[in-house]
Write a protein that holds these residues in place. Structure first.
Motif, short mmCIF file in Angstrom:
data_model
loop_
_atom_site.label_atom_id
_atom_site.label_comp_id
_atom_site.label_asym_id
_atom_site.label_seq_id
_atom_site.Cartn_x
_atom_site.Cartn_y
_atom_site.Cartn_z
N ARG A 81 0.84 -1.20 0.00
CA ARG A 81 0.00 0.00 0.00
C ARG A 81 0.88 1.25 0.00
O ARG A 81 0.62 2.18 -0.75
N LEU A 82 1.91 1.28 0.83
CA LEU A 82 2.81 2.43 0.88
C LEU A 82 3.50 2.63 -0.47
O LEU A 82 3.59 3.75 -0.97
N ALA A 83 3.98 1.55 -1.09
CA ALA A 83 4.65 1.67 -2.38
C ALA A 83 3.70 2.21 -3.44
O ALA A 83 4.08 3.09 -4.23
N GLU A 84 2.48 1.72 -3.46
CA GLU A 84 1.50 2.21 -4.44
C GLU A 84 1.20 3.68 -4.21
O GLU A 84 1.09 4.46 -5.16
N ARG A 85 1.07 4.08 -2.95
CA ARG A 85 0.76 5.47 -2.65
C ARG A 85 1.95 6.38 -2.96
O ARG A 85 1.77 7.50 -3.43
N LEU A 86 3.19 5.91 -2.68
CA LEU A 86 4.37 6.69 -3.07
C LEU A 86 4.42 6.89 -4.58
O LEU A 86 4.70 7.98 -5.07
N GLN A 87 4.14 5.80 -5.32
CA GLN A 87 4.15 5.89 -6.77
C GLN A 87 3.07 6.84 -7.27
O GLN A 87 3.31 7.66 -8.16
N THR A 88 1.88 6.76 -6.68
CA THR A 88 0.78 7.66 -7.05
C THR A 88 1.16 9.11 -6.78
O THR A 88 0.92 9.99 -7.60
N ALA A 89 1.77 9.36 -5.62
CA ALA A 89 2.17 10.73 -5.26
C ALA A 89 3.26 11.24 -6.21
O ALA A 89 3.22 12.40 -6.63
N ALA A 94 5.00 16.06 -1.02
CA ALA A 94 5.89 15.55 0.02
C ALA A 94 5.24 14.39 0.76
O ALA A 94 4.03 14.36 0.99
N PHE A 95 6.07 13.42 1.13
CA PHE A 95 5.68 12.30 1.97
C PHE A 95 5.86 12.76 3.41
O PHE A 95 6.91 13.28 3.78
N THR A 96 4.84 12.61 4.22
CA THR A 96 4.91 13.00 5.63
C THR A 96 4.62 11.78 6.49
O THR A 96 3.93 10.85 6.05
N ALA A 97 5.14 11.76 7.69
CA ALA A 97 4.91 10.62 8.58
C ALA A 97 4.81 11.09 10.02
O ALA A 97 5.41 12.09 10.41
N GLN A 98 4.01 10.36 10.77
CA GLN A 98 3.87 10.55 12.21
C GLN A 98 4.00 9.18 12.85
O GLN A 98 4.10 8.18 12.16
N ARG A 99 3.93 9.12 14.15
CA ARG A 99 4.04 7.84 14.84
C ARG A 99 2.92 6.88 14.45
O ARG A 99 3.13 5.68 14.39
N SER A 100 1.75 7.40 14.15
CA SER A 100 0.60 6.54 13.89
C SER A 100 0.41 6.18 12.42
O SER A 100 -0.38 5.30 12.10
N GLY A 101 1.11 6.85 11.50
CA GLY A 101 0.91 6.55 10.08
C GLY A 101 1.62 7.55 9.20
O GLY A 101 2.56 8.21 9.61
#
Length: 163
Positions: free
Chosen positions: A50-58, A70-77
């Motif tokens: 799912r992360l790879a698909e979303r990175l590719q989509t972005a 930009a890819f952003t991240a927090q502790r929960s997701g």
């Protein structure tokens, strides 16, 4: 003259048979859905994909829309944001909105977020390792495309955990 009593009926009426069939169908459906829900529990591999698909989509959105994403991240997701010329605005309603990792899963990143995915296809390379229990998968983003593979043995000194 005496009236005859009706003979006792044996067997089931059509309505009784339909009611029994409806109850059996509902019970079978509930069991089938219950089994399906157990097998659809998110796995580390499915979250990595799912992360790879979303990175590719972005990345595709950044190139086609000629905008910085930009890819952003927090502790929960994690999620994605677009630069509107003045500020970063988080995607809220589409496939790039914030995604919460299922309970027990952690994500380690090779870079501190936000990671810019560049409009010219020259985004920053990123490695994300998703793990839970003994299962570990890695997502490799080379600045243009994302791929997924089982993770090699851990090297904690080169990554930051988002738990």
């Amino acid at each position: 003259m005496r009236a005859r009593a009706p003979a006792a009926q044996s067997g089931m009426t059509l309505i009784e048979m339909l009611i029994v069939l409806a109850i059996v169908a509902v019970a079978a459906g509930a069991v089938t859905l219950g089994i399906g829900a157990a097998t659809r529990a998110p796995s580390v591999e499915s979250e990595a994909r799912r992360l790879a698909e979303r990175l590719q989509t972005a990345a595709d959105d950044a190139m086609l829309g000629d905008a910085m994403v930009a890819f952003t991240a927090q502790r929960s997701g994690y999620g994605f944001a677009r630069h509107d010329g003045r500020d970063w605005r988080a995607f809220e309603t589409d496939a790039l909105a914030f995604h919460t990792l299922p309970g027990g899963m952690t994500m380690r990143l090779s870079l501190r977020p936000p990671v810019v995915l560049g409009a010219d296809g020259a985004g920053q390379p990123l490695t994300a390792t998703i793990e839970a229990g003994g299962e570990r998968w890695v997502v490799l983003y080379d600045g243009l495309a994302a791929s997924v593979a089982p993770a090699p043995p851990a090297c904690p000194a080169t990554s930051r955990a988002f738990r």
